[in-house]
Enzyme design. Sequence first.
Site, PDB file in Angstrom:
ATOM      1  CD  GLU A   1      21.055  87.661  46.743  1.00 13.03           C
ATOM      2  OE1 GLU A   1      22.025  88.427  46.587  1.00 13.03           O
ATOM      3  OE2 GLU A   1      20.447  87.126  45.803  1.00 13.03           O
TER       4      GLU A   1
ATOM      5  CD  GLU B   1      16.436  89.210  45.164  1.00  9.07           C
ATOM      6  OE1 GLU B   1      17.332  89.055  44.302  1.00  9.07           O
ATOM      7  OE2 GLU B   1      16.644  89.766  46.253  1.00  9.07           O
TER       8      GLU B   1
HETATM    9  C1  BGP Z   1      20.368  89.911  44.043  1.00  6.74           C
HETATM   10  C2  BGP Z   1      19.947  91.047  44.978  1.00  6.74           C
HETATM   11  C3  BGP Z   1      18.964  92.007  44.413  1.00  6.74           C
HETATM   12  C4  BGP Z   1      19.065  92.197  42.905  1.00  6.74           C
HETATM   13  C5  BGP Z   1      19.414  90.926  42.147  1.00  6.74           C
HETATM   14  C6  BGP Z   1      19.736  91.167  40.689  1.00  6.74           C
HETATM   15  O1  BGP Z   1      21.627  89.522  44.385  1.00  6.74           O
HETATM   16  O2  BGP Z   1      19.352  90.502  46.162  1.00  6.74           O
HETATM   17  O3  BGP Z   1      19.138  93.198  45.140  1.00  6.74           O
HETATM   18  O4  BGP Z   1      19.898  93.224  42.596  1.00  6.74           O
HETATM   19  O5  BGP Z   1      20.495  90.277  42.721  1.00  6.74           O
HETATM   20  O6  BGP Z   1      21.113  91.478  40.565  1.00  6.74           O
HETATM   21  P1  BGP Z   1      21.569  92.700  39.668  1.00  6.74           P
HETATM   22  O7  BGP Z   1      20.768  93.855  40.161  1.00  6.74           O
HETATM   23  O8  BGP Z   1      23.019  92.832  39.895  1.00  6.74           O
HETATM   24  O9  BGP Z   1      21.212  92.327  38.239  1.00  6.74           O
END
Ligand code: BGP
Length: 489
Positions: free
Chosen positions: A189, A384
């Site tokens: 990201e 993701e």
């Molecule tokens: C993205 C990241 C991940 C993961 C995901 C879910 O931004 O790449 O690392 O964390 O978000 O977000 P969160 O964990 O805040 O629910």
Amino acid sequence: MARFPEGFLWGGATAANQYEGGWNEGGKGLSVADCTTYKPNVDKGDYRALHGITNDDILASEASTDTHQYPKRHGVDFYHRWREDIDLLAEMGFKTFRLSIQWTRLFPTGTEEEPNEAGLQFYEDVLTYLRSNNIEPLVTLHHYEQPVYLADHYDGWYDRRVIDLFVRFAKTCFEHYGHLVKYWLTFNEIDSVFRHPWTTIGFCEERYPAEQREEMVYQSVHNQFVASALATKLLHQMVPGAQMGCMLTKTTTYPLNCDPRNMLKAQANNRENLYYADVQARGHYPQWIKNYWERSGIHVDFGTNDEEILAQYPVDFVSFSYYMSMVDSIDAAQREKVGGNLATGVKNPFLDTSDWGWQVDSDGLHYSLIELWDRYEKPLFIVENGLGAHDTIDEDGKIRDDYRIAYFRDHINAIADAIADGVEVMGYTPWGCIDLVSMSTCEMSKRYGFVYVDLDDEGNGTYDRMRKESFYWYQRVIATNGEELDWGM
Ligand code: BGP
């Protein structure tokens, strides 16, 4: 006709800083993630409160050995349970598994000449065990895991010398793991630099004069672009056949209505999001960003050969995270908002939201896949996707996460629709395939996994793993290469 190609890489995704634990074991150094704290009472939509960090916060974390206040330090203890977890992934039939290699496990401050042997051995063991289970590793080199030492002494990624330090880390990974890993990602990201600069570029805003911050962030992410291209060059030289991907938060933004002004605003949002992939996939900056820098008096130092390096070494594929879609309008300030770890946006009246206010939109994934394919014409990898939710254990010990199965069924159908529309998709690795610590809130209660971990937000629990109903559902999806999605519904 099969909806998914033979060899489609079904799997799941994690990130070391949220998953491994062992924050100070095996010679590992402190990473920027080890300084982020559990914030139970912060409004999930209050973006700056969620991700902001002060100089005092950082100094306090460097002086502390506490893990309850810093949940990412314990993660869910993959560091000691990696065999058990990989056995669970193999039981689901995973073809691939996304994990990150922590820079601070190999180079505790990021400046060492030689890598830390214990760190090298840990990932050698994990990657070898994955391959012995016929699981293709998908390795992220930089997933919010920069050494704090670099944040303190090199202004995070602002100092150009960090490029060479990162390239040394990448080269070490290719030397030691090139025979085990075919698929690599550089920066997770990379577009999130303005959303949470501490986790992405080790940049604590409070440490710098307000008027310099924007330029410093653009300079920092430029240095990451150069580092990404140099790592891609090295990978192609050192590991023939290996592939490098960039990784973007796909924040697809819709206009609230057909007012042309709203269309223009949504387009501007989408261009601002996409330019990070533009630089890495096309090999050059779009002119609009240079025009913006000129209008804003922002000067980004390009090294002598930077533009040539970016042009010569673009990535091989484009990967991205997709959770939700956004809405914007010229009168957004007066509109109802929704939350999200990306940023708050205008509420979409046609979509439901998750427990954390994320707008669930599987059609948006279909749309995003077509948009990215048409823009780059490079293979795409969804690295993701998923639903953070409160899961409960029923009286009979079952975890009936039907809501998560429904979310995945709709999003997998959307991928199939995009493939039918001519999009080349390499694979799909749902986020947090085993419950782990939330990136934005440091909560455990925001669960994503097919596997439940007995741990609560305060760090209490046995860390025991339990299969949710979605574990068996996804096992069937993989066994039928995406054909059977309604099993057990
Ligand atoms: C993205 C990241 C991940 C993961 C995901 C879910 O931004 O790449 O690392 O964390 O978000 O977000 P969160 O964990 O805040 O629910």
